[in-house]
Scaffold this active site. Structure first.
Site: not given
Lengths: 179, 179
Positions: A67, A104
């Site tokens: 992205r 994460e």
């Protein structure tokens, strides 16, 4: 200026979709695809990042796969800069430098072409999201390993609770939308 | 016009790097990263694609992961259009429609959000490279499945010998550089 910031944040938040439990239970994913498909929101997003970087001297926009390619390439083109991709391992065809890091949702490795930036050049690192800062810090490590300088970071979304900024050192960080 | 086309092809070819035997023996990979990092070549590339699409009526640029994000997002922003990503399987967070296809180096599956384009809307599909046309045809299948129309295709590089155009039907195809 603060009014502009609040305006753009409101505009973009209206086009960011919350996806609960993605990619893992307990994670609230901020989906920017409705924003990207809206010409005025996408345009405002790229304009706002470009404006915030207008006083920063740099040679290249470094965009992080995938992205970060969308946001970074549009900003680079808008600002008349070159674009440098940082990719997941095994995607770049020429000689690369790589680094591993924790993120994460698990471990990851990113790469950059060894000749992607010249020694002494300077960059701004762009991604869609600042979470723990692991990916952006890894991109920064690659840039510094090549002898170049990171002059700033720009993100569409910042997740405040994860304190990603603390991993990015003493370099200006901007984000358009905070959660 | 033909002079402009020849000029842009020469300009870009000078910045595209040949990588032999990548990703497999016998394949000559055309690496656009030196072009992307050159501000004037990257800018000229985005300008040229935007110019060639200027008479095409469409709502969205559809960019194919991952290098198609770089070219497609910059063109979308330049032309004031929305951007829609077509991604590899498992990367999009919301409900998707998917299709499988064969490509030069094996089998692949691509996805698009089910609400990425509206019924009756129209798009241009952008990627860095037209090889066999499998990926672009798969993206087109997704667009049509959603009830939208493909009004054109644009690529930076076209590999003439693979006849990718024959898989894209009766829709205008443009490419800046041919090998």
């Amino acid at each position: 200026m603060q009014n502009d910031d609040a305006h753009i944040e409101k505009l973009l938040k209206a086009k960011i979709r919350d996806i609960p439990d993605y990619p893992k239970p307990g994670i609230m994913f901020r989906d920017i695809t409705p924003m990207l498909k809206d010409p005025s929101a996408f345009g405002a997003c790229i304009d706002a990042i470009s404006n915030r970087l207008s006083d920063t001297k740099f040679d290249y926009v470094v965009g992080i796969e995938a992205r970060g390619f969308i946001i970074g390439a549009a900003v680079a083109n808008k600002m008349g800069k070159g674009f440098v991709p940082v990719r997941k391992k095994g995607k770049l065809p020429y000689k690369t430098i790589a680094t591993d890091y924790q993120l994460e949702y698990g471990a990851q490795s990113v790469e950059m072409h060894e000749d992607a930036v010249e020694k002494g050049s300077s960059v701004v690192i762009i991604d869609d999201l600042l979470a723990t800062g692991g990916t952006a810090a890894a991109a920064s490590f690659l840039i510094k390993s090549a002898g170049a300088q990171v002059r700033g970071y720009a993100f569409v979304v910042e997740l405040d609770g994860l304190n990603g900024r603390t991993r990015l050192g003493n370099v200006p960080v901007t984000a358009l939308v905070r959660y």
